[in-house]
Design a protein around this motif. Structure first.
Motif, PDB file in Angstrom:
ATOM      1  N   THR A   1       0.828  -1.191   0.000  1.00  0.00           N
ATOM      2  CA  THR A   1       0.000   0.000   0.000  1.00  0.00           C
ATOM      3  C   THR A   1       0.868   1.249   0.000  1.00  0.00           C
ATOM      4  N   LYS A   2       0.288   2.341  -0.465  1.00  0.00           N
ATOM      5  CA  LYS A   2       0.973   3.626  -0.475  1.00  0.00           C
ATOM      6  C   LYS A   2       0.222   4.586   0.427  1.00  0.00           C
ATOM      7  N   PRO A   3       0.930   5.534   1.020  1.00  0.00           N
ATOM      8  CA  PRO A   3       0.236   6.529   1.847  1.00  0.00           C
ATOM      9  C   PRO A   3      -0.668   7.403   1.002  1.00  0.00           C
ATOM     10  N   HIS A   4      -1.764   7.851   1.601  1.00  0.00           N
ATOM     11  CA  HIS A   4      -2.688   8.735   0.905  1.00  0.00           C
ATOM     12  C   HIS A   4      -2.179  10.168   0.957  1.00  0.00           C
ATOM     13  N   TYR A   5      -2.736  10.991   0.060  1.00  0.00           N
ATOM     14  CA  TYR A   5      -2.607  12.432   0.192  1.00  0.00           C
ATOM     15  C   TYR A   5      -3.775  12.881   1.066  1.00  0.00           C
ATOM     16  N   PRO A   6      -3.574  13.172   2.333  1.00  0.00           N
ATOM     17  CA  PRO A   6      -4.716  13.435   3.215  1.00  0.00           C
ATOM     18  C   PRO A   6      -5.546  14.642   2.798  1.00  0.00           C
TER      19      PRO A   6
ATOM     20  N   ASN B   1      -1.097  25.758   5.093  1.00  0.00           N
ATOM     21  CA  ASN B   1      -2.558  25.852   5.245  1.00  0.00           C
ATOM     22  C   ASN B   1      -3.288  25.433   3.969  1.00  0.00           C
ATOM     23  N   ALA B   2      -2.756  24.430   3.290  1.00  0.00           N
ATOM     24  CA  ALA B   2      -3.300  24.039   1.986  1.00  0.00           C
ATOM     25  C   ALA B   2      -4.732  23.539   2.095  1.00  0.00           C
TER      26      ALA B   2
ATOM     27  N   PHE C   1      -3.044  20.575  -7.415  1.00  0.00           N
ATOM     28  CA  PHE C   1      -1.603  20.774  -7.261  1.00  0.00           C
ATOM     29  C   PHE C   1      -1.280  21.383  -5.900  1.00  0.00           C
ATOM     30  N   LEU C   2      -2.019  22.412  -5.510  1.00  0.00           N
ATOM     31  CA  LEU C   2      -1.783  23.050  -4.215  1.00  0.00           C
ATOM     32  C   LEU C   2      -2.047  22.072  -3.071  1.00  0.00           C
ATOM     33  N   ALA C   3      -3.136  21.301  -3.199  1.00  0.00           N
ATOM     34  CA  ALA C   3      -3.495  20.363  -2.136  1.00  0.00           C
ATOM     35  C   ALA C   3      -2.454  19.265  -1.994  1.00  0.00           C
ATOM     36  N   ALA C   4      -1.973  18.741  -3.126  1.00  0.00           N
ATOM     37  CA  ALA C   4      -0.960  17.691  -3.074  1.00  0.00           C
ATOM     38  C   ALA C   4       0.367  18.220  -2.550  1.00  0.00           C
ATOM     39  N   SER C   5       0.579  19.534  -2.637  1.00  0.00           N
ATOM     40  CA  SER C   5       1.818  20.145  -2.151  1.00  0.00           C
ATOM     41  C   SER C   5       1.764  20.471  -0.661  1.00  0.00           C
ATOM     42  N   GLY C   6       0.582  20.335  -0.075  1.00  0.00           N
ATOM     43  CA  GLY C   6       0.432  20.684   1.326  1.00  0.00           C
ATOM     44  C   GLY C   6       0.529  19.481   2.234  1.00  0.00           C
ATOM     45  N   ALA C   7       0.464  19.754   3.514  1.00  0.00           N
ATOM     46  CA  ALA C   7       0.514  18.694   4.526  1.00  0.00           C
ATOM     47  C   ALA C   7      -0.378  19.100   5.678  1.00  0.00           C
ATOM     48  N   VAL C   8      -0.895  18.103   6.391  1.00  0.00           N
ATOM     49  CA  VAL C   8      -1.658  18.374   7.610  1.00  0.00           C
ATOM     50  C   VAL C   8      -0.795  17.976   8.795  1.00  0.00           C
ATOM     51  N   HIS C   9      -0.735  18.848   9.764  1.00  0.00           N
ATOM     52  CA  HIS C   9       0.190  18.648  10.877  1.00  0.00           C
ATOM     53  C   HIS C   9      -0.513  18.310  12.183  1.00  0.00           C
TER      54      HIS C   9
END
Length: 385
Positions: free
Chosen positions: A8-13, A239-240, A283-291
């Motif tokens: 499995t691969k990690p999701h883009y949350p 803050n994506a 693109f912006l969402a995939a470039s972001g992260a949730v912390h």
């Protein structure tokens, strides 16, 4: 020979979260649509574009999940994985649609009272196979390919996109894929500016024009999502999730563009939103992260319910629309019931996920996807979580 279990691969949350935001907007759009007299006065006017957003997300995620796995995966294995992921809820959505069908009697659908139960069951069984029904089996009278659960049309095109990807397009170079995307963008732009209604709404009928709409709405976003995955060099966006969620809501809630004398302007808005704005959001969402842990839980919850709510909510919408039409209820009086239906749609989606979809997919993965090795069992266990 057993299918090979893939790691499995990690999701883009954030992408998961945005899918949920768009799905909730679809429910709100359909509830407001029950009170509209035309496309011109529809509240949450562009909610239908969520379907195109889903197609683009799907192309990006399919590329991420499978593009580098073809040396270890057959076309048949790919189709099995997609069926396990998508089909259980298609079946449930059709069953819910059949259960709710006779509660939807109104002047909108006079054929309901005369439709024999055997015909409803036949339409349900055909729908469970994601096969569009002919007009002779249109038990509602709206020329829908899936008259018990209208959103089934987009799942049909999702499968078509997956077939095209697995059999042909996955072999395309980036240049060839880019040419396909540019040609598809031209087809979509032409649809938008020449549409008699001034929008890209449609795709749910076997009529030639509706098939044209359906293919135009599927080809560009799905394969643009695939191309975006292949070419994007992701950066770092703060803050994506918040910004991208806001953009999705704004695009979908935008009032009608242009006057009745200039319908092409709204069609242009539709096309440019799909061609330019949605890829930018992804693109912006995939470039972001949730912390934060709270943000991670929120994105996970929204992602988890996104597909269940999309594929199970519409029987409730039919029923609500029948109530509005029969009693001539304006939105200012009907909003408490609309809010109740909205909450019910979320509750049904969550229950469908936990008590049906996850257990059924876990069982199917054990039966048709995993190999007999300990590694295969571990991969299935990880995939189910």
């Amino acid at each position: 020979m057993q299918p090979t279990a893939l790691p499995t691969k990690p999701h883009y949350p954030i992408l998961d979260g945005l899918r949920g935001v768009a799905a909730l907007m679809v429910v709100a759009f359909h509830l407001c649509e029950a009170h509209a007299t035309s496309h011109l006065d529809q509240l949450i006017n562009h909610g239908y574009l969520a379907v195109d957003f889903f197609f683009l997300l799907s192309g990006f995620v399919v590329g991420y999940a499978y593009d580098d796995r073809w040396s270890r995966m057959t076309v048949g294995g790919f189709f099995r994985r997609r069926l396990v992921r998508l089909q259980p809820l298609v079946v449930l959505g059709m069953v819910i649609g059949a259960i709710f069908y006779y509660f939807q009697e109104s002047a909108l659908w006079p054929a309901i009272a005369q439709t024999p139960p055997w015909k409803v069951l036949l339409v349900m069984l055909i729908g469970c196979l994601t096969i569009p029904v002919p007009l002779s089996l249109d038990v509602r009278g709206w020329h829908e390919t899936f008259p018990l659960n209208g959103p089934g049309w987009s799942l049909f095109f999702e499968y078509v996109a997956n077939v095209l990807y697995a059999t042909v397009v996955r072999r395309f170079s980036n240049v060839a894929l880019g040419i396909l995307v540019v040609l598809s963008a031209g087809l979509l732009l032409h649809l938008g500016v020449t549409s008699p209604e001034g929008d890209v709404i449609g795709g749910w009928s076997l009529e030639p024009r509706q098939l044209h709409v359906g293919f135009a709405r599927m080809l560009y976003p799905f394969f643009a999502g695939l191309l975006l995955f292949r070419l994007a060099r992701l950066g770092s966006v703060s803050n994506a999730f918040g910004w991208c969620s806001l953009l999705v809501v704004v695009v979908l809630a935008m009032p009608r563009i242009g006057s009745p004398a200039h319908l092409w302007q709204n069609g242009l808005y539709d096309a440019l939103s799909i061609i330019i704005v949605f890829p930018g959001i992804i693109f912006l969402a995939a470039s972001g992260a949730v912390h934060s842990a709270w943000s991670q839980r929120l994105c996970r919850f929204l992602g988890d319910i996104s597909y269940p709510i999309y594929i199970t909510h519409y029987p409730l919408i039919y029923t609500y629309t029948a109530w509005v039409a029969t009693n001539k209820v304006p939105l200012r009086n009907g909003w408490p019931v609309a809010a109740l239906v909205f909450v019910a749609a979320v509750a049904i989606a969550y229950a469908s996920l936990k008590f049906y979809d996850e257990p059924v997919r876990a069982w199917l993965k054990r039966k048709v996807l995993a190999d007999g090795s300990e590694a295969g069992k571990k991969a299935v266990a990880a995939a189910v979580k």
